[in-house]
Write a protein that holds these residues in place. Structure first.
Motif, mmCIF file in Angstrom:
data_model
loop_
_atom_site.group_PDB
_atom_site.id
_atom_site.type_symbol
_atom_site.label_atom_id
_atom_site.label_comp_id
_atom_site.label_asym_id
_atom_site.label_seq_id
_atom_site.Cartn_x
_atom_site.Cartn_y
_atom_site.Cartn_z
ATOM 1 N N UNK A 148 0.829 -1.201 0.000
ATOM 2 C CA UNK A 148 0.000 0.000 0.000
ATOM 3 C C UNK A 148 0.866 1.254 0.000
ATOM 4 N N UNK A 149 0.336 2.294 -0.611
ATOM 5 C CA UNK A 149 0.909 3.636 -0.506
ATOM 6 C C UNK A 149 -0.223 4.628 -0.715
ATOM 7 N N UNK A 150 -0.246 5.687 0.054
ATOM 8 C CA UNK A 150 -1.321 6.670 -0.025
ATOM 9 C C UNK A 150 -0.776 8.059 0.198
ATOM 10 N N UNK A 151 -1.487 9.020 -0.307
ATOM 11 C CA UNK A 151 -1.109 10.419 -0.147
ATOM 12 C C UNK A 151 -2.368 11.252 -0.158
ATOM 13 N N UNK A 152 -2.391 12.302 0.633
ATOM 14 C CA UNK A 152 -3.545 13.204 0.676
ATOM 15 C C UNK A 152 -3.063 14.635 0.689
ATOM 16 N N UNK A 153 -3.644 15.452 -0.155
ATOM 17 C CA UNK A 153 -3.322 16.870 -0.229
ATOM 18 C C UNK A 153 -4.591 17.658 0.035
ATOM 19 N N UNK A 154 -4.570 18.492 1.049
ATOM 20 C CA UNK A 154 -5.739 19.290 1.407
ATOM 21 C C UNK A 154 -5.655 20.661 0.770
ATOM 22 N N UNK A 155 -6.783 21.127 0.255
ATOM 23 C CA UNK A 155 -6.837 22.462 -0.321
ATOM 24 C C UNK A 155 -6.859 23.541 0.752
ATOM 25 N N UNK A 156 -7.125 23.184 2.003
ATOM 26 C CA UNK A 156 -7.131 24.142 3.104
ATOM 27 C C UNK A 156 -5.746 24.200 3.725
ATOM 28 N N UNK A 157 -5.188 25.391 3.788
ATOM 29 C CA UNK A 157 -3.841 25.546 4.324
ATOM 30 C C UNK A 157 -3.808 25.146 5.788
ATOM 31 N N UNK A 158 -2.808 24.355 6.143
ATOM 32 C CA UNK A 158 -2.631 23.918 7.511
ATOM 33 C C UNK A 158 -3.417 22.683 7.879
ATOM 34 N N UNK A 159 -4.228 22.152 6.952
ATOM 35 C CA UNK A 159 -5.032 20.968 7.241
ATOM 36 C C UNK A 159 -4.407 19.744 6.604
ATOM 37 N N UNK A 160 -4.541 18.604 7.287
ATOM 38 C CA UNK A 160 -4.088 17.336 6.740
ATOM 39 C C UNK A 160 -5.257 16.584 6.121
ATOM 40 N N UNK A 161 -6.445 16.792 6.644
ATOM 41 C CA UNK A 161 -7.643 16.119 6.170
ATOM 42 C C UNK A 161 -8.575 17.140 5.556
#
Length: 407
Positions: A148-161
């Motif tokens: 497995x490998x995953x990545x998440x990019x949030x459009x809200x600055x300072x947020x991970x989710x």
């Protein structure tokens, strides 16, 4: 697991350069005022400008430098510098010294409040980061023979989710994964993300078919919206006519069985890509179901058979934020092309590395968008690592048996 924010901090070198400039700026200010007064005497009329130095020091560095530099400025204000005339007597210098001391006191108190606020902000960020890690928890490197490998990019600055979600669990029915996109993005969508992830983590272990998993998730989504509508508008009863009635979630459920066979259920989500050693192709072209929450699910839910993953092959799942990202010229991100390039770059004898593919796609995506995303992005790759080892004769044992094993 790989996880990064869409907007990172400045490079370490640039940050150190800024801190150095802020640190030396108050001293340069004092030297500039004194040098001008010595070179072009103004009878001390420029000395009140020294009061700005401690304020600059407190704003950019800390209270210690503010006090030290302010004390130096106060002493300099008492020293006759440059030409002397009737307008720069002891009284004027004392007034200037008093003004500098007043600025020191005010700056000292302001800097103390600033430090307290910074500490409180840091604690708040730590709590928020811990809560977000629990919500979108890091995935293990391997589950039941699937890498497995995953990545998440949030459009809200300072947020991970944000508004995107994913999860992978190992069950007795196989490895099951979900990836989805809640309507909207950023922190406002986190409640629905939590409801969907909590429901999937529970029902994926209980229900034998993906159809039953999807129905349970639909009921959880509806219940979450009713409770949210009642909390926001108690007088509206069951929430009819509420803006939340238009909330929906796109979902893709995937199951990888022990033999590598793949089945999927799609509710308005982009289909995944099949990743081979040198090949990239969409898994299925079937019409997806409507997004969850817009319309009731049909009576019959038949999972789509997506073939079988041979050892080393994988599935690349993504949300529409990846394909819809634009550059400064308005061009969409060429996901398929970049995915092929990433697969070729991350290829290995036993198949492309999930972490390598996801990492290279993330880098290309951020480079294309200039680090400024308008929608959340989730990337997830699963690779079949169940390599079968042919039976090898090691010589007959006591009973004439031939040793061998297969995973």
């Amino acid at each position: 697991m790989i996880r990064h924010r869409a907007r990172g901090g400045a490079p370490a070198g640039a940050a150190r350069a800024r801190r150095a400039v802020v640190f030396v700026l108050p001293g340069l200010w004092v030297l500039g005022v004194v040098a001008w007064e010595l070179g072009h005497p103004t009878s001390g009329r420029l000395l009140p400008l020294l009061a700005a130095a401690p304020a600059i020091a407190c704003a950019g560095t800390g209270r210690r430098q503010c006090v030290l530099l302010g004390g130096l400025c106060a002493l300099l204000a008492l020293v006759p510098i440059g030409g002397v005339d009737g307008g720069a007597g002891p009284g004027t210098r004392l007034v200037t010294c008093g003004a500098i001391l007043a600025v020191i006191g005010a700056s000292y108190l302001t800097a103390g409040r600033r430090l307290r606020l910074l500490r409180e902000l840091e604690r708040t960020r730590e709590v928020a980061a811990a809560a977000q890690r629990v919500l979108l928890r890091p995935l293990p490197r391997r589950i039941d023979g699937v890498l497995l490998a995953a990545d998440h990019l949030s459009a809200s600055e300072g947020a991970v989710v944000g508004g995107d979600l994913y999860e992978v669990v190992g069950t007795r029915y196989g490895v099951r994964a979900v990836i989805g996109d809640v309507r909207g993005h950023g922190l406002d969508a986190m409640g629905t993300v939590a409801a969907m992830l909590g429901s999937f983590r529970e029902v994926a272990h209980d229900e034998p078919g993906l159809g039953e998993v999807l129905r349970r998730m639909e009921r959880s989504h509806a219940r979450h919206l009713r409770e949210r509508a009642h909390a926001e508008r108690p007088a509206s009863g069951d929430g009819a006519g509420s803006p939340l009635a238009e909330e929906f979630v796109t979902l893709l459920l995937v199951e990888v069985a022990r033999d590598g066979s793949v089945t999927a259920l799609n509710c308005g989500h982009p289909w995944p890509y099949r990743i081979g050693c040198r090949a990239v192709a969409p898994v299925a072209q079937a019409d997806p179901l409507p997004p969850l929450g817009l319309f009731p699910l049909p009576e019959e839910l038949s999972a789509v058979r997506c073939g079988r993953l041979r050892p080393g092959e994988g599935l690349f799942l993504h949300t529409d934020g990846a394909a819809d990202a634009r550059d400064a010229a308005g061009e969409f991100f060429p996901l398929t092309q970049e995915l092929r390039s990433s697969v070729e770059a991350a290829a290995a004898p036993c198949g492309p590395s999930p972490a390598g593919v996801v990492g290279r796609v993330r880098t290309a995506l951020l480079r294309h968008a200039g680090g400024r995303l308008t929608d959340d992005v989730a990337l997830l790759m699963l690779s079949n690592d169940r390599v079968r080892v042919p039976a090898q004769a090691t010589g007959p044992g006591p009973g004439g048996a031939v040793a061998g094993r297969a995973e």
